[in-house]
Design a protein around this motif. Structure first.
Motif, PDB file in Angstrom:
ATOM      1  N   ALA A   1       6.095 -10.137   8.590  1.00 56.93           N
ATOM      2  CA  ALA A   1       5.599  -9.572   7.185  1.00 56.93           C
ATOM      3  C   ALA A   1       5.177  -8.402   6.813  1.00 56.93           C
ATOM      4  O   ALA A   1       4.608  -8.141   6.494  1.00 56.93           O
ATOM      5  CB  ALA A   1       4.045 -11.039   7.391  1.00 56.93           C
ATOM      6  N   VAL A   2       6.296  -7.628   7.939  1.00 56.70           N
ATOM      7  CA  VAL A   2       5.949  -6.139   7.162  1.00 56.70           C
ATOM      8  C   VAL A   2       7.016  -5.689   6.504  1.00 56.70           C
ATOM      9  O   VAL A   2       8.212  -6.235   6.568  1.00 56.70           O
ATOM     10  CB  VAL A   2       6.176  -5.530   8.869  1.00 56.70           C
ATOM     11  CG1 VAL A   2       6.134  -3.941   8.502  1.00 56.70           C
ATOM     12  CG2 VAL A   2       4.871  -5.703   9.548  1.00 56.70           C
ATOM     13  N   ASP A   3       6.488  -5.343   5.217  1.00 54.42           N
ATOM     14  CA  ASP A   3       7.730  -4.784   3.835  1.00 54.42           C
ATOM     15  C   ASP A   3       8.200  -3.665   5.111  1.00 54.42           C
ATOM     16  O   ASP A   3       7.234  -2.073   4.624  1.00 54.42           O
ATOM     17  CB  ASP A   3       6.751  -4.560   2.703  1.00 54.42           C
ATOM     18  CG  ASP A   3       7.908  -3.677   2.370  1.00 54.42           C
ATOM     19  OD1 ASP A   3       9.200  -3.706   1.943  1.00 54.42           O
ATOM     20  OD2 ASP A   3       7.383  -4.084   0.461  1.00 54.42           O
ATOM     21  N   PRO A   4       9.207  -3.745   5.495  1.00 58.21           N
ATOM     22  CA  PRO A   4      10.153  -2.678   5.756  1.00 58.21           C
ATOM     23  C   PRO A   4       9.929  -1.346   4.866  1.00 58.21           C
ATOM     24  O   PRO A   4      10.228   0.122   5.374  1.00 58.21           O
ATOM     25  CB  PRO A   4      11.404  -2.875   5.807  1.00 58.21           C
ATOM     26  CG  PRO A   4      11.262  -4.256   5.731  1.00 58.21           C
ATOM     27  CD  PRO A   4      10.314  -4.759   5.365  1.00 58.21           C
ATOM     28  N   ILE A   5      10.421  -1.472   3.478  1.00 63.51           N
ATOM     29  CA  ILE A   5       9.859  -0.123   2.246  1.00 63.51           C
ATOM     30  C   ILE A   5       8.696   1.010   2.392  1.00 63.51           C
ATOM     31  O   ILE A   5       9.291   1.969   2.499  1.00 63.51           O
ATOM     32  CB  ILE A   5      11.085  -0.975   1.565  1.00 63.51           C
ATOM     33  CG1 ILE A   5      12.612  -1.443   1.332  1.00 63.51           C
ATOM     34  CG2 ILE A   5      10.414   0.132  -0.041  1.00 63.51           C
ATOM     35  CD1 ILE A   5      12.629  -1.137   0.230  1.00 63.51           C
ATOM     36  N   LYS A   6       8.192  -0.452   2.357  1.00 65.05           N
ATOM     37  CA  LYS A   6       6.558   0.182   2.681  1.00 65.05           C
ATOM     38  C   LYS A   6       6.321   1.808   4.228  1.00 65.05           C
ATOM     39  O   LYS A   6       6.330   1.936   3.730  1.00 65.05           O
ATOM     40  CB  LYS A   6       5.775  -0.580   2.305  1.00 65.05           C
ATOM     41  CG  LYS A   6       5.343  -0.100   0.884  1.00 65.05           C
ATOM     42  CD  LYS A   6       4.959  -1.411   0.379  1.00 65.05           C
ATOM     43  CE  LYS A   6       4.252  -2.407  -1.129  1.00 65.05           C
ATOM     44  NZ  LYS A   6       3.909  -3.598  -1.330  1.00 65.05           N
TER      45      LYS A   6
END
Lengths: 260, 156
Positions: free
Chosen positions: A135-140
């Motif tokens: 649940a870590v946004d790779p884009i951000k």
């Protein structure tokens, strides 16, 4: 016969779909910039790998480009008895064109290719999917800091390139070939306009920084997740960046200096 | 993924170098260093021919720059070149009978307007929107060469 059209249609749809993915990718990346600003540590780390590590190649290239301009300009201008205009020639060509363009191409080769390879390899080794699982946004977390770092570093590197280039031109022209020191600077200062030349050069480098960062991150993110795919994506980054830089440079020059 | 102190220092150094380069370009390479943001007033002069005088060409008195050319237009009635110049406000003591001429810096250098202070018989000074009437036009090199050859052939 029909196959030719079929292939053409396929590749048209293929490139359109890629363009669409690139636009959405850019929007998501820009959306993540707010998050990056809250965590400056992420940005700092990328500023190091994108900016600081490009520092040396940009400075040395700037020095040599300025020195060559000084040398060539001197030989041409002495034919017209106008060797004192050497400063104008060196500074104008560096600030208007060579500074932004050459440093952007070097930046694409040095930092852009590294970004593509890094992101592509992250994708191939499923690190990006792993992040999504947590649940870590790779884009951000991954893309936006790199984008912002490239966007900030590029104008700084271009300014550095031009400044060191002018010093290189001064070194060859004044110290080695004996052009008058006062005339070198005063004619330069009389001709180079802050708004028309310097600010326009900075605008160019900002645009190039945006485009090169976008292309290299997107190519990495969109790479086929195999070693061959990553290597192709890296090549595409350098080629597409060089094309976009040179094409955009013409358009920007026409808008800024011409009456088109 | 923790960043180290060395990285902080190097990034700081890099950003500082970039900003210093920008200032260097602005002040040392471009004309920003000798921009004077102070007040100025506009005077004008009509020349028969302003040659290759350009907007931003210097205006000088006794070789010292006191302003710049701000506009060059063609006067519709007299068909002469109307040159407007912005002069720094601190040079408000130029006599109103001063003359203006267009000279060239060097043989092929750029054109500039030189103001020659007059005797100041009226006791008045050039103010905003004053017009200099005592003018001499730009020397056009081609005309001079043409005249020179004409005289030479006539003399022989």
């Amino acid at each position: 016969m029909l196959e030719i059209f079929e292939n053409l249609g396929k590749s048209t749809f293929g490139s359109l779909a890629k363009l669409g993915r690139a636009v959405f990718f850019l929007l998501y990346t820009l959306n993540g910039i707010g998050v990056v600003l809250l965590r400056p540590g992420l940005l700092l780390r990328q500023m190091y790998s994108v900016g600081v590590l490009s520092f040396l190649i940009i400075s040395i290239s700037g020095l040599f480009v300025g020195m060559v301009l000084g040398l060539q300009g001197y030989y041409i201008l002495t034919d017209f008895g106008a060797a004192e205009s050497l400063g104008v020639m060196v500074a104008a060509s560096l600030v208007r064109e060579l500074g932004p363009v050459v440093s952007a191409i070097l930046f694409a080769g040095r930092a852009g290719s590294a970004l593509t390879a890094e992101i592509g390899l992250m994708k191939a080794t499923e690190q990006l999917s792993g992040m999504e699982m947590m649940a870590v946004d790779p884009i951000k977390r991954i893309i936006s800091p790199r984008f912002l770092a490239g966007f900030i570093s590029m104008p700084l590197l271009a300014a550095l390139f031009s400044a060191i280039g002018v010093m290189g031109g001064h070194m060859v022209g004044v110290t080695m070939l004996g052009v008058d020191d006062g005339a070198f600077w005063s004619q330069m200062q009389a001709t180079i306009d802050f708004h028309e030349d310097i600010i326009n050069g900075v605008i160019k480098s900002v645009v190039f920084g945006f485009v090169v960062s976008w292309i290299s991150l997107f190519e990495g993110y969109d790479a086929v997740p195999t070693s061959e795919g990553v290597s192709r994506a890296t090549t595409r980054t350098v080629v597409n960046s060089a094309f976009s830089i040179l094409g955009l440079d013409f358009i920007l020059t026409a808008l800024m200096f011409g009456d088109i | 993924m923790q960043h180290s102190r060395t990285q902080d220092i190097l990034v700081g150094f890099f950003v500082a170098c970039g900003i210093v380069s920008l200032f260097y370009l602005a002040l040392q390479v471009s004309n920003l260093g000798n921009y004077d943001a102070g007040d100025s007033f506009t005077i004008s002069a009509r020349f028969q021919n302003s040659g290759s005088l350009k907007v931003k060409s210097p205006v000088s008195v006794a070789g010292v720059r006191i302003g710049r050319v701000s506009a060059i237009t063609l006067d519709r009635e007299s068909l002469e070149s109307l040159v407007e110049m912005r002069i720094d406000a601190k040079y408000n003591n130029l006599p109103d009978d001063s003359g203006a001429s267009i000279y060239t810096a060097g043989l092929l250098g750029e054109k500039y307007v030189s103001i020659d202070p007059g005797p100041g018989l009226s006791g008045k000074f050039l103010r905003d929107k004053s017009r200099i009437t005592n003018v001499s036009s730009a020397i056009v090199l081609e005309e001079m060469i043409g005249k020179f050859f004409l005289n030479k052939t006539a003399g022989n």
